[in-house]
Write a protein that holds these residues in place. Sequence first.
Motif, short mmCIF file in Angstrom:
data_model
loop_
_atom_site.label_atom_id
_atom_site.label_comp_id
_atom_site.label_asym_id
_atom_site.label_seq_id
_atom_site.Cartn_x
_atom_site.Cartn_y
_atom_site.Cartn_z
N ARG A 110 1.02 -1.23 -0.05
CA ARG A 110 0.21 -0.02 0.03
C ARG A 110 0.85 1.20 -0.04
O ARG A 110 0.64 2.24 -0.63
N LEU A 111 1.88 1.34 0.80
CA LEU A 111 2.88 2.36 0.94
C LEU A 111 3.37 2.66 -0.48
O LEU A 111 3.57 3.87 -1.08
N VAL A 112 3.89 1.54 -1.14
CA VAL A 112 4.67 1.70 -2.60
C VAL A 112 3.37 2.24 -3.36
O VAL A 112 3.60 3.08 -4.14
N ALA A 113 2.12 1.47 -3.51
CA ALA A 113 1.02 2.22 -4.27
C ALA A 113 0.97 3.73 -4.13
O ALA A 113 0.66 4.55 -4.93
N GLN A 114 0.68 4.12 -2.83
CA GLN A 114 0.38 5.47 -2.40
C GLN A 114 1.57 6.49 -2.98
O GLN A 114 1.46 7.49 -3.39
N THR A 115 2.89 5.91 -2.77
CA THR A 115 3.83 6.83 -3.23
C THR A 115 4.00 6.99 -4.71
O THR A 115 4.13 7.87 -5.25
N CYS A 116 3.49 5.77 -5.41
CA CYS A 116 3.29 5.88 -7.01
C CYS A 116 2.11 6.94 -7.05
O CYS A 116 2.62 7.73 -8.31
N LYS A 117 1.13 6.84 -6.56
CA LYS A 117 -0.14 7.83 -6.92
C LYS A 117 0.63 9.17 -6.48
O LYS A 117 0.37 10.18 -7.48
N SER A 118 1.38 9.40 -5.52
CA SER A 118 1.82 10.61 -5.28
C SER A 118 2.82 11.21 -6.20
O SER A 118 2.89 12.63 -6.33
N LEU A 119 3.38 10.47 -6.86
CA LEU A 119 4.57 10.60 -7.96
C LEU A 119 3.80 10.93 -9.32
O LEU A 119 4.44 11.30 -10.43
N GLY A 120 2.65 10.85 -9.36
CA GLY A 120 1.85 10.56 -10.61
C GLY A 120 1.83 9.36 -11.72
O GLY A 120 1.45 9.48 -12.81
N VAL A 121 2.46 8.37 -10.98
CA VAL A 121 2.30 7.25 -11.72
C VAL A 121 0.87 6.54 -11.83
O VAL A 121 0.37 6.17 -10.67
N ALA A 122 0.28 6.26 -12.88
CA ALA A 122 -0.88 5.58 -12.87
C ALA A 122 -0.62 3.95 -12.34
O ALA A 122 0.12 3.36 -13.25
N ILE A 123 -1.37 3.28 -11.70
CA ILE A 123 -1.44 2.20 -11.16
C ILE A 123 -2.71 1.50 -11.40
O ILE A 123 -2.73 0.49 -10.96
#
Length: 143
Positions: A110-123
């Motif tokens: 979840r932390l990885v996914a949240q970080t991806c989202k905060s960086l603008g990476v579409a998941i």
Amino acid sequence: AKAKKDAEAAAAKANASVSRSLRVQLAMYARYFNAVLGDNVELKARGVLPLSEAEADWAGMKGVVYQIGGDGLLAAAYLNFCVPNAIDNRAMHQPSSQPLTDEQRMENLRLVAQTCKSLGVAIGRTSELAELLSVAITRPTDA
């Protein structure tokens, strides 16, 4: 009966082609992660790296998928490679003498996914992410 056999043969050929293509792709991912994260002492010490690069090693290839999504540590290291200090490693659950629990792995992911989202990476859609996370915590068999 002949049509059924022909259809089964065609399906088997298509599956073999997809399987081969998937193995080639996973081998490329493994080579890439080994190249960019190969100096990561912590990942090496935990046995996360090096990833199997042998296309013929199907169990190893499934292990590549598990390592990328399994506990979030490889994904977090890769994010930090791309964006230094994107994830504070102190916030990640680290395995000690005991393996991580499913809950700890999910928190890492979840932390990885949240970080991806905060960086603008579409998941992807939330439902896809939930499915990915639930699959990721199940270690593959060697079958």
